[in-house]
Write a protein that holds these residues in place. Structure first.
Motif, PDB file in Angstrom:
ATOM      1  N   LEU A  60      30.907 -36.238 -12.035  1.00  0.00           N
ATOM      2  CA  LEU A  60      29.737 -37.090 -12.227  1.00  0.00           C
ATOM      3  C   LEU A  60      30.102 -38.225 -13.182  1.00  0.00           C
ATOM      4  N   ASN A  61      29.562 -39.398 -12.902  1.00  0.00           N
ATOM      5  CA  ASN A  61      30.019 -40.624 -13.557  1.00  0.00           C
ATOM      6  C   ASN A  61      29.877 -40.649 -15.068  1.00  0.00           C
ATOM      7  N   LEU A  88      34.323 -30.616   1.694  1.00  0.00           N
ATOM      8  CA  LEU A  88      34.971 -31.898   1.962  1.00  0.00           C
ATOM      9  C   LEU A  88      33.967 -32.889   2.558  1.00  0.00           C
ATOM     10  N   ASP A  89      34.159 -34.138   2.263  1.00  0.00           N
ATOM     11  CA  ASP A  89      33.339 -35.238   2.779  1.00  0.00           C
ATOM     12  C   ASP A  89      31.909 -35.222   2.252  1.00  0.00           C
ATOM     13  N   GLU A  90      31.654 -34.561   1.142  1.00  0.00           N
ATOM     14  CA  GLU A  90      30.327 -34.559   0.533  1.00  0.00           C
ATOM     15  C   GLU A  90      30.257 -35.492  -0.680  1.00  0.00           C
ATOM     16  N   ARG A  91      31.378 -36.109  -1.036  1.00  0.00           N
ATOM     17  CA  ARG A  91      31.436 -36.968  -2.231  1.00  0.00           C
ATOM     18  C   ARG A  91      30.364 -38.066  -2.189  1.00  0.00           C
ATOM     19  N   TYR A  95      27.162 -38.659  -4.858  1.00  0.00           N
ATOM     20  CA  TYR A  95      26.886 -39.886  -5.596  1.00  0.00           C
ATOM     21  C   TYR A  95      25.552 -40.506  -5.189  1.00  0.00           C
ATOM     22  N   GLN A  96      25.165 -40.344  -3.931  1.00  0.00           N
ATOM     23  CA  GLN A  96      23.868 -40.847  -3.479  1.00  0.00           C
ATOM     24  C   GLN A  96      22.719 -40.115  -4.183  1.00  0.00           C
ATOM     25  N   GLU A 137      22.291 -23.341  -9.638  1.00  0.00           N
ATOM     26  CA  GLU A 137      21.043 -23.110  -8.899  1.00  0.00           C
ATOM     27  C   GLU A 137      20.331 -24.421  -8.584  1.00  0.00           C
ATOM     28  N   VAL A 138      20.213 -25.313  -9.569  1.00  0.00           N
ATOM     29  CA  VAL A 138      19.517 -26.581  -9.297  1.00  0.00           C
ATOM     30  C   VAL A 138      20.362 -27.484  -8.406  1.00  0.00           C
ATOM     31  N   ALA A 139      21.696 -27.409  -8.525  1.00  0.00           N
ATOM     32  CA  ALA A 139      22.553 -28.211  -7.648  1.00  0.00           C
ATOM     33  C   ALA A 139      22.375 -27.774  -6.194  1.00  0.00           C
ATOM     34  N   LYS A 140      22.273 -26.460  -5.977  1.00  0.00           N
ATOM     35  CA  LYS A 140      22.074 -25.954  -4.615  1.00  0.00           C
ATOM     36  C   LYS A 140      20.707 -26.347  -4.065  1.00  0.00           C
ATOM     37  N   LYS A 141      19.689 -26.429  -4.943  1.00  0.00           N
ATOM     38  CA  LYS A 141      18.365 -26.869  -4.489  1.00  0.00           C
ATOM     39  C   LYS A 141      18.409 -28.314  -4.004  1.00  0.00           C
ATOM     40  N   ILE A 142      19.232 -29.132  -4.637  1.00  0.00           N
ATOM     41  CA  ILE A 142      19.288 -30.552  -4.286  1.00  0.00           C
ATOM     42  C   ILE A 142      20.291 -30.810  -3.165  1.00  0.00           C
TER      43      ILE A 142
END
Length: 160
Positions: A60-61, A88-91, A95-96, A137-142
């Protein structure tokens, strides 16, 4: 008026600390060379473990800055850098959705700080595991099941 000088000093200290952290952080290529490979699938589980060929790490930036409040005043600032292990290919998708991820991650970190997670021996494995699990957990929700892990890359506590 009497709070301006301490606040100004805290902000200057934060800026100097963040600058030093950026200047002294290891090169990304070196970090990847020393990364621990994910565990291998032993064939006994129904879920295939991600491998080096199927995942990527997305840093993360910006750092996260979390105040530690004691007796109604900021007693310390905690600065964290995070990376996500994703398919893969989720970068681009990470960022979006980074603004939404950052908001959710900050909520988790504020709750962690308010429950005493950044006091005392805040790097104890039980504290770090609880924080990583809540962040995952919150990353998986998003992001959904495309995220496999949240890695805490840097963690610094600066007492005021």
């Amino acid at each position: 008026m009497k709070f301006i000088l301490p606040l100004l000093l805290a902000l200057i200290g934060l800026g100097v600390g963040a600058g030093a952290g950026m200047f002294l952080k290891p090169d990304a290529d070196l970090a990847e060379d020393h990364a621990t490979p994910p565990p291998k699938n032993d064939g006994h589980s129904d879920h295939a473990e991600p491998t080096e060929d199927t995942v990527e790490f997305v840093k993360l930036n910006n750092q996260f800055i979390v105040p530690v409040v004691e007796n109604e005043r900021v007693s310390a600032l905690v600065v964290l850098s995070l990376s996500l292990e994703v398919d893969l290919d989720e970068r681009a998708r990470v960022y979006q959705l980074e603004p939404k991820l950052r908001d959710a991650f900050l909520s988790v970190m504020f709750d962690h700080a308010n429950s005493g997670g950044f006091r005392g021996v805040f790097t104890a494995s039980s504290n770090m595991s609880a924080l990583r699990l809540a962040l995952l957990e919150v990353a998986k929700k998003i992001l959904g099941p495309q995220v496999h892990d949240v890695l805490i890359i840097d963690l610094v506590r600066q007492d005021t």
